[in-house]
Write a protein that holds these residues in place. Structure first.
Motif, PDB file in Angstrom:
ATOM      1  N   ARG A   2       2.755   0.193  14.214  1.00 61.07           N
ATOM      2  CA  ARG A   2       1.703   1.101  14.698  1.00 61.07           C
ATOM      3  C   ARG A   2       1.765   2.438  13.962  1.00 61.07           C
ATOM      4  O   ARG A   2       0.735   2.978  13.548  1.00 61.07           O
ATOM      5  CB  ARG A   2       1.850   1.346  16.203  1.00 61.07           C
ATOM      6  CG  ARG A   2       1.473   0.194  17.098  1.00 61.07           C
ATOM      7  CD  ARG A   2       1.404   0.699  18.550  1.00 61.07           C
ATOM      8  NE  ARG A   2       1.243  -0.385  19.490  1.00 61.07           N
ATOM      9  CZ  ARG A   2       2.220  -0.887  20.242  1.00 61.07           C
ATOM     10  NH1 ARG A   2       3.448  -0.386  20.138  1.00 61.07           N
ATOM     11  NH2 ARG A   2       1.993  -1.865  21.090  1.00 61.07           N
ATOM     12  N   ASP A   3       2.977   2.970  13.832  1.00 64.60           N
ATOM     13  CA  ASP A   3       3.138   4.268  13.156  1.00 64.60           C
ATOM     14  C   ASP A   3       2.717   4.171  11.692  1.00 64.60           C
ATOM     15  O   ASP A   3       2.010   5.056  11.170  1.00 64.60           O
ATOM     16  CB  ASP A   3       4.590   4.731  13.249  1.00 64.60           C
ATOM     17  CG  ASP A   3       4.993   5.118  14.668  1.00 64.60           C
ATOM     18  OD1 ASP A   3       4.095   5.356  15.500  1.00 64.60           O
ATOM     19  OD2 ASP A   3       6.214   5.166  14.944  1.00 64.60           O
ATOM     20  N   ARG A   4       3.139   3.116  11.015  1.00 63.55           N
ATOM     21  CA  ARG A   4       2.782   2.961   9.604  1.00 63.55           C
ATOM     22  C   ARG A   4       1.281   2.756   9.434  1.00 63.55           C
ATOM     23  O   ARG A   4       0.678   3.249   8.476  1.00 63.55           O
ATOM     24  CB  ARG A   4       3.553   1.788   8.989  1.00 63.55           C
ATOM     25  CG  ARG A   4       5.039   2.075   8.802  1.00 63.55           C
ATOM     26  CD  ARG A   4       5.695   1.066   7.877  1.00 63.55           C
ATOM     27  NE  ARG A   4       5.714  -0.281   8.443  1.00 63.55           N
ATOM     28  CZ  ARG A   4       6.681  -0.759   9.212  1.00 63.55           C
ATOM     29  NH1 ARG A   4       7.712   0.007   9.518  1.00 63.55           N
ATOM     30  NH2 ARG A   4       6.632  -2.000   9.670  1.00 63.55           N
ATOM     31  N   LEU A   5       0.676   2.019  10.379  1.00 60.31           N
ATOM     32  CA  LEU A   5      -0.777   1.814  10.314  1.00 60.31           C
ATOM     33  C   LEU A   5      -1.508   3.144  10.409  1.00 60.31           C
ATOM     34  O   LEU A   5      -2.417   3.430   9.607  1.00 60.31           O
ATOM     35  CB  LEU A   5      -1.210   0.880  11.448  1.00 60.31           C
ATOM     36  CG  LEU A   5      -2.722   0.638  11.581  1.00 60.31           C
ATOM     37  CD1 LEU A   5      -3.261  -0.088  10.361  1.00 60.31           C
ATOM     38  CD2 LEU A   5      -3.013  -0.165  12.857  1.00 60.31           C
ATOM     39  N   ALA A   6      -1.133   3.959  11.388  1.00 60.25           N
ATOM     40  CA  ALA A   6      -1.787   5.259  11.556  1.00 60.25           C
ATOM     41  C   ALA A   6      -1.584   6.166  10.346  1.00 60.25           C
ATOM     42  O   ALA A   6      -2.422   7.032  10.062  1.00 60.25           O
ATOM     43  CB  ALA A   6      -1.262   5.939  12.821  1.00 60.25           C
ATOM     44  N   ASP A   7      -0.487   5.970   9.615  1.00 68.53           N
ATOM     45  CA  ASP A   7      -0.202   6.783   8.432  1.00 68.53           C
ATOM     46  C   ASP A   7      -0.868   6.238   7.173  1.00 68.53           C
ATOM     47  O   ASP A   7      -0.683   6.796   6.080  1.00 68.53           O
ATOM     48  CB  ASP A   7       1.316   6.867   8.208  1.00 68.53           C
ATOM     49  CG  ASP A   7       2.002   7.745   9.243  1.00 68.53           C
ATOM     50  OD1 ASP A   7       1.302   8.564   9.874  1.00 68.53           O
ATOM     51  OD2 ASP A   7       3.223   7.604   9.431  1.00 68.53           O
ATOM     52  N   GLY A   8      -1.605   5.128   7.304  1.00 67.90           N
ATOM     53  CA  GLY A   8      -2.319   4.578   6.151  1.00 67.90           C
ATOM     54  C   GLY A   8      -1.441   3.767   5.218  1.00 67.90           C
ATOM     55  O   GLY A   8      -1.736   3.659   4.020  1.00 67.90           O
ATOM     56  N   ALA A   9      -0.369   3.169   5.749  1.00 70.38           N
ATOM     57  CA  ALA A   9       0.576   2.440   4.893  1.00 70.38           C
ATOM     58  C   ALA A   9       0.087   1.059   4.478  1.00 70.38           C
ATOM     59  O   ALA A   9       0.675   0.440   3.597  1.00 70.38           O
ATOM     60  CB  ALA A   9       1.914   2.300   5.622  1.00 70.38           C
ATOM     61  N   TYR A  10      -0.990   0.575   5.094  1.00 72.38           N
ATOM     62  CA  TYR A  10      -1.475  -0.770   4.811  1.00 72.38           C
ATOM     63  C   TYR A  10      -2.833  -0.734   4.124  1.00 72.38           C
ATOM     64  O   TYR A  10      -3.701   0.099   4.444  1.00 72.38           O
ATOM     65  CB  TYR A  10      -1.594  -1.582   6.105  1.00 72.38           C
ATOM     66  CG  TYR A  10      -0.290  -1.710   6.857  1.00 72.38           C
ATOM     67  CD1 TYR A  10       0.697  -2.581   6.429  1.00 72.38           C
ATOM     68  CD2 TYR A  10      -0.044  -0.932   7.994  1.00 72.38           C
ATOM     69  CE1 TYR A  10       1.907  -2.696   7.115  1.00 72.38           C
ATOM     70  CE2 TYR A  10       1.155  -1.043   8.690  1.00 72.38           C
ATOM     71  CZ  TYR A  10       2.128  -1.922   8.239  1.00 72.38           C
ATOM     72  OH  TYR A  10       3.312  -2.022   8.916  1.00 72.38           O
ATOM     73  N   ALA A  11      -3.021  -1.665   3.192  1.00 72.87           N
ATOM     74  CA  ALA A  11      -4.333  -1.795   2.545  1.00 72.87           C
ATOM     75  C   ALA A  11      -5.343  -2.393   3.512  1.00 72.87           C
ATOM     76  O   ALA A  11      -6.515  -2.004   3.540  1.00 72.87           O
ATOM     77  CB  ALA A  11      -4.217  -2.670   1.295  1.00 72.87           C
TER      78      ALA A  11
END
Length: 268
Positions: free
Chosen positions: A57-66
Protein backbone atom coordinates in the motif's frame (compact mmCIF):
# COMPACT_ATOMS: atom_id res chain seq x y z
CA UNK A 1 -48.77 1.32 -11.91
CA UNK A 2 -45.65 -0.70 -12.79
CA UNK A 3 -45.48 -1.70 -16.41
CA UNK A 4 -44.57 -5.27 -17.31
CA UNK A 5 -41.20 -5.63 -19.03
CA UNK A 6 -41.35 -5.57 -22.80
CA UNK A 7 -39.33 -8.78 -23.00
CA UNK A 8 -39.47 -11.45 -20.29
CA UNK A 9 -37.56 -14.45 -21.66
CA UNK A 10 -37.32 -15.96 -18.16
CA UNK A 11 -40.96 -15.44 -17.21
CA UNK A 12 -41.81 -17.62 -14.21
CA UNK A 13 -38.42 -19.35 -14.12
CA UNK A 14 -37.07 -20.05 -10.62
CA UNK A 15 -33.35 -19.31 -10.32
CA UNK A 16 -30.86 -19.71 -7.49
CA UNK A 17 -28.12 -17.06 -7.60
CA UNK A 18 -25.23 -18.30 -5.48
CA UNK A 19 -24.18 -14.91 -4.16
CA UNK A 20 -26.01 -12.23 -2.20
CA UNK A 21 -25.16 -8.56 -2.73
CA UNK A 22 -27.16 -5.41 -2.12
CA UNK A 23 -28.50 -4.01 -5.39
CA UNK A 24 -27.01 -6.93 -7.33
CA UNK A 25 -27.01 -6.12 -11.05
CA UNK A 26 -27.34 -9.79 -11.99
CA UNK A 27 -30.31 -10.39 -9.70
CA UNK A 28 -31.97 -7.18 -10.88
CA UNK A 29 -31.58 -8.08 -14.56
CA UNK A 30 -32.85 -11.62 -14.03
CA UNK A 31 -35.96 -10.28 -12.31
CA UNK A 32 -36.54 -7.77 -15.11
CA UNK A 33 -36.39 -10.75 -17.48
CA UNK A 34 -39.26 -12.31 -15.54
CA UNK A 35 -37.37 -14.73 -13.28
CA UNK A 36 -38.09 -15.49 -9.64
CA UNK A 37 -34.66 -15.15 -8.02
CA UNK A 38 -33.45 -16.39 -4.66
CA UNK A 39 -29.95 -15.22 -3.69
CA UNK A 40 -27.87 -17.32 -1.33
CA UNK A 41 -24.24 -16.53 -0.51
CA UNK A 42 -22.24 -19.76 -0.62
CA UNK A 43 -18.96 -18.04 0.27
CA UNK A 44 -17.70 -15.44 2.71
CA UNK A 45 -14.83 -13.09 1.87
CA UNK A 46 -12.62 -11.70 4.62
CA UNK A 47 -10.03 -8.91 4.20
CA UNK A 48 -6.49 -9.84 5.19
CA UNK A 49 -3.93 -7.76 7.05
CA UNK A 50 -0.21 -8.39 6.69
CA UNK A 51 3.08 -6.54 6.74
CA UNK A 52 3.48 -7.38 3.04
CA UNK A 53 0.13 -5.79 2.16
CA UNK A 54 0.85 -2.72 4.29
CA UNK A 55 4.21 -2.26 2.55
CA UNK A 56 2.59 -2.67 -0.88
CA UNK A 57 0.00 0.00 0.00
CA UNK A 58 2.77 2.43 0.95
CA UNK A 59 4.77 1.72 -2.21
CA UNK A 60 1.64 2.07 -4.35
CA UNK A 61 0.87 5.50 -2.90
CA UNK A 62 4.49 6.52 -3.54
CA UNK A 63 4.21 5.60 -7.23
CA UNK A 64 6.54 2.59 -7.05
CA UNK A 65 4.51 0.52 -9.53
CA UNK A 66 4.00 0.98 -13.25
CA UNK A 67 0.61 -0.76 -13.03
CA UNK A 68 -1.75 -2.04 -10.37
CA UNK A 69 -3.98 -4.84 -11.66
CA UNK A 70 -7.30 -5.86 -10.11
CA UNK A 71 -9.34 -8.99 -10.71
CA UNK A 72 -12.17 -8.00 -8.34
CA UNK A 73 -13.58 -5.07 -6.40
CA UNK A 74 -12.48 -6.76 -3.17
CA UNK A 75 -8.87 -6.57 -4.34
CA UNK A 76 -9.32 -2.89 -5.19
CA UNK A 77 -10.87 -2.24 -1.79
CA UNK A 78 -7.65 -3.41 -0.11
CA UNK A 79 -5.63 -0.51 -1.56
CA UNK A 80 -8.36 1.96 -2.48
CA UNK A 81 -7.04 4.81 -0.31
CA UNK A 82 -3.79 5.00 -2.25
CA UNK A 83 -5.15 4.87 -5.79
CA UNK A 84 -5.67 8.62 -6.45
CA UNK A 85 -2.15 9.44 -5.23
CA UNK A 86 -0.66 6.53 -7.16
CA UNK A 87 -2.37 7.75 -10.34
CA UNK A 88 -0.97 11.25 -9.79
CA UNK A 89 2.51 9.67 -9.68
CA UNK A 90 2.11 7.81 -12.94
CA UNK A 91 0.77 4.42 -11.87
CA UNK A 92 -1.72 3.00 -14.35
CA UNK A 93 -4.74 0.93 -13.35
CA UNK A 94 -6.02 -2.24 -15.01
CA UNK A 95 -9.24 -4.11 -14.20
CA UNK A 96 -10.14 -7.59 -15.39
CA UNK A 97 -13.76 -6.59 -16.04
CA UNK A 98 -16.16 -3.68 -16.26
CA UNK A 99 -17.75 -4.29 -12.83
CA UNK A 100 -14.38 -3.91 -11.11
CA UNK A 101 -13.51 -0.84 -13.18
CA UNK A 102 -16.86 0.72 -12.24
CA UNK A 103 -16.29 0.04 -8.54
CA UNK A 104 -12.91 1.76 -8.72
CA UNK A 105 -14.41 4.77 -10.48
CA UNK A 106 -17.32 5.01 -8.04
CA UNK A 107 -15.08 4.87 -4.96
CA UNK A 108 -12.07 6.91 -6.08
CA UNK A 109 -13.13 9.02 -9.04
CA UNK A 110 -10.26 7.40 -10.95
CA UNK A 111 -10.91 5.57 -14.20
CA UNK A 112 -9.11 2.39 -15.17
CA UNK A 113 -6.57 2.77 -17.98
CA UNK A 114 -7.23 -0.74 -19.23
CA UNK A 115 -10.34 -2.89 -18.78
CA UNK A 116 -10.46 -6.50 -19.87
CA UNK A 117 -13.37 -8.55 -21.12
CA UNK A 118 -13.95 -10.30 -17.80
CA UNK A 119 -11.16 -12.84 -17.47
CA UNK A 120 -7.46 -12.84 -16.68
CA UNK A 121 -6.72 -14.44 -20.05
CA UNK A 122 -8.60 -11.72 -21.92
CA UNK A 123 -6.80 -8.96 -20.02
CA UNK A 124 -3.42 -10.52 -20.78
CA UNK A 125 -4.23 -10.46 -24.49
CA UNK A 126 -4.37 -6.67 -24.47
CA UNK A 127 -1.82 -5.88 -21.74
CA UNK A 128 1.23 -3.98 -23.02
CA UNK A 129 4.78 -5.28 -22.77
CA UNK A 130 7.12 -3.35 -20.45
CA UNK A 131 9.63 -0.79 -21.62
CA UNK A 132 13.24 -1.08 -20.57
CA UNK A 133 13.66 -0.36 -16.87
CA UNK A 134 9.91 -0.33 -16.19
CA UNK A 135 8.69 -0.32 -12.62
CA UNK A 136 7.00 -3.54 -11.41
CA UNK A 137 3.31 -4.46 -11.45
CA UNK A 138 1.28 -4.86 -8.25
CA UNK A 139 -1.52 -7.45 -8.07
CA UNK A 140 -3.58 -7.40 -4.86
CA UNK A 141 -5.63 -10.59 -5.00
CA UNK A 142 -7.51 -13.38 -3.29
CA UNK A 143 -5.38 -15.85 -1.37
CA UNK A 144 -7.08 -18.58 -3.41
CA UNK A 145 -6.50 -16.95 -6.81
CA UNK A 146 -4.75 -18.98 -9.50
CA UNK A 147 -1.47 -17.66 -10.88
CA UNK A 148 -2.88 -16.89 -14.34
CA UNK A 149 -2.34 -13.12 -14.04
CA UNK A 150 1.10 -13.00 -12.41
CA UNK A 151 2.47 -15.80 -14.59
CA UNK A 152 1.05 -14.20 -17.73
CA UNK A 153 2.50 -10.80 -16.90
CA UNK A 154 5.89 -12.31 -16.12
CA UNK A 155 5.77 -14.04 -19.50
CA UNK A 156 5.29 -10.60 -21.06
CA UNK A 157 8.47 -9.43 -19.31
CA UNK A 158 7.05 -7.66 -16.26
CA UNK A 159 8.37 -7.89 -12.73
CA UNK A 160 5.30 -8.77 -10.62
CA UNK A 161 4.45 -8.46 -6.95
CA UNK A 162 1.32 -10.50 -6.10
CA UNK A 163 -0.01 -9.81 -2.59
CA UNK A 164 -2.85 -11.62 -0.82
CA UNK A 165 -5.50 -9.04 0.09
CA UNK A 166 -8.48 -11.19 1.11
CA UNK A 167 -9.54 -14.78 1.52
CA UNK A 168 -12.72 -16.53 0.44
CA UNK A 169 -14.13 -19.52 2.28
CA UNK A 170 -17.37 -21.52 2.11
CA UNK A 171 -20.22 -20.13 4.18
CA UNK A 172 -21.28 -21.96 7.32
CA UNK A 173 -24.19 -24.29 6.64
CA UNK A 174 -25.96 -22.78 9.65
CA UNK A 175 -25.94 -19.40 7.89
CA UNK A 176 -27.63 -20.77 4.75
CA UNK A 177 -31.36 -20.19 4.45
CA UNK A 178 -32.91 -23.60 5.20
CA UNK A 179 -35.89 -23.06 2.87
CA UNK A 180 -33.65 -22.15 -0.08
CA UNK A 181 -31.35 -25.09 0.63
CA UNK A 182 -34.31 -27.47 0.86
CA UNK A 183 -35.88 -26.15 -2.34
CA UNK A 184 -32.58 -26.61 -4.16
CA UNK A 185 -32.16 -30.20 -3.02
CA UNK A 186 -35.78 -30.94 -3.97
CA UNK A 187 -35.23 -29.68 -7.52
CA UNK A 188 -37.54 -26.68 -7.22
CA UNK A 189 -35.14 -24.39 -9.08
CA UNK A 190 -35.10 -24.41 -12.86
CA UNK A 191 -31.56 -23.06 -12.92
CA UNK A 192 -28.64 -22.01 -10.74
CA UNK A 193 -26.02 -19.37 -11.55
CA UNK A 194 -22.39 -19.75 -10.42
CA UNK A 195 -20.36 -16.55 -10.78
CA UNK A 196 -17.03 -17.78 -9.35
CA UNK A 197 -14.98 -20.93 -8.88
CA UNK A 198 -15.22 -20.51 -5.11
CA UNK A 199 -19.01 -20.86 -5.39
CA UNK A 200 -18.63 -24.03 -7.45
CA UNK A 201 -16.35 -25.49 -4.78
CA UNK A 202 -18.75 -24.53 -1.99
CA UNK A 203 -21.92 -25.85 -3.65
CA UNK A 204 -21.55 -29.65 -3.18
CA UNK A 205 -20.62 -29.62 0.54
CA UNK A 206 -23.28 -27.03 1.41
CA UNK A 207 -26.24 -27.96 -0.81
CA UNK A 208 -25.20 -31.10 -2.66
CA UNK A 209 -24.95 -31.58 -6.41
CA UNK A 210 -27.70 -29.92 -8.46
CA UNK A 211 -30.66 -32.18 -9.30
CA UNK A 212 -30.84 -33.17 -13.01
CA UNK A 213 -33.76 -30.79 -13.54
CA UNK A 214 -31.70 -27.76 -12.41
CA UNK A 215 -29.58 -26.29 -15.21
CA UNK A 216 -26.33 -24.70 -14.08
CA UNK A 217 -24.99 -21.62 -15.86
CA UNK A 218 -21.52 -20.27 -15.11
CA UNK A 219 -19.62 -17.07 -15.71
CA UNK A 220 -16.20 -17.76 -17.20
CA UNK A 221 -14.31 -20.83 -18.32
CA UNK A 222 -12.44 -21.25 -14.99
CA UNK A 223 -15.74 -21.49 -13.08
CA UNK A 224 -17.13 -23.95 -15.62
CA UNK A 225 -13.98 -26.08 -15.42
CA UNK A 226 -14.04 -26.09 -11.60
CA UNK A 227 -17.72 -27.07 -11.59
CA UNK A 228 -17.18 -29.95 -13.98
CA UNK A 229 -14.22 -31.26 -11.98
CA UNK A 230 -16.55 -31.46 -8.99
CA UNK A 231 -19.21 -33.39 -10.90
CA UNK A 232 -21.51 -30.43 -11.52
CA UNK A 233 -23.09 -30.63 -14.98
CA UNK A 234 -22.76 -27.23 -16.69
CA UNK A 235 -25.59 -26.52 -19.10
CA UNK A 236 -24.19 -23.25 -20.45
CA UNK A 237 -21.45 -20.69 -19.97
CA UNK A 238 -22.22 -16.99 -20.33
CA UNK A 239 -20.38 -15.46 -23.28
CA UNK A 240 -19.27 -12.52 -21.13
CA UNK A 241 -19.51 -11.57 -17.43
CA UNK A 242 -22.52 -9.29 -17.92
CA UNK A 243 -26.10 -9.64 -16.67
CA UNK A 244 -27.49 -9.65 -20.22
CA UNK A 245 -25.12 -12.45 -21.24
CA UNK A 246 -26.25 -14.47 -18.23
CA UNK A 247 -29.89 -14.02 -19.28
CA UNK A 248 -29.03 -15.26 -22.78
CA UNK A 249 -27.14 -18.28 -21.42
CA UNK A 250 -30.04 -19.18 -19.13
CA UNK A 251 -32.56 -18.79 -21.94
CA UNK A 252 -30.47 -21.08 -24.14
CA UNK A 253 -29.96 -23.68 -21.41
CA UNK A 254 -33.63 -23.75 -20.43
CA UNK A 255 -34.73 -24.20 -24.03
CA UNK A 256 -33.10 -27.63 -24.16
CA UNK A 257 -34.84 -30.84 -23.08
CA UNK A 258 -34.05 -32.07 -19.58
CA UNK A 259 -32.30 -35.43 -19.50
CA UNK A 260 -30.35 -36.69 -16.53
CA UNK A 261 -27.86 -38.33 -18.86
CA UNK A 262 -27.63 -35.50 -21.39
CA UNK A 263 -24.04 -34.77 -22.51
CA UNK A 264 -22.49 -31.63 -21.04
CA UNK A 265 -21.78 -28.63 -23.19
CA UNK A 266 -18.05 -28.12 -23.68
CA UNK A 267 -16.17 -24.86 -23.83
CA UNK A 268 -15.28 -23.87 -27.32
Amino acid sequence: MNEAPVSAPLDGVRILLTRAKSDDAIARTLRLAGAQVDALALTVSTPLDSAQLDAARDRLADGAYAWVVFSSWRAARAVVSGLPRARSRGTRIAAVGQATAQWISDHTGVSADLTGAGSAAALLECFPAPSSGARPVLIPRSAAAPDTLPDGLRALGWSVEAVDAYTTAPADIGDCDADIAGNFRAGHYDAAVLTASSQARALPPLLGLPPPSTRVVTIGAPTAATARRLGIAVAAQASSPTPDAIVRALTDALARPTHADAPEERDS
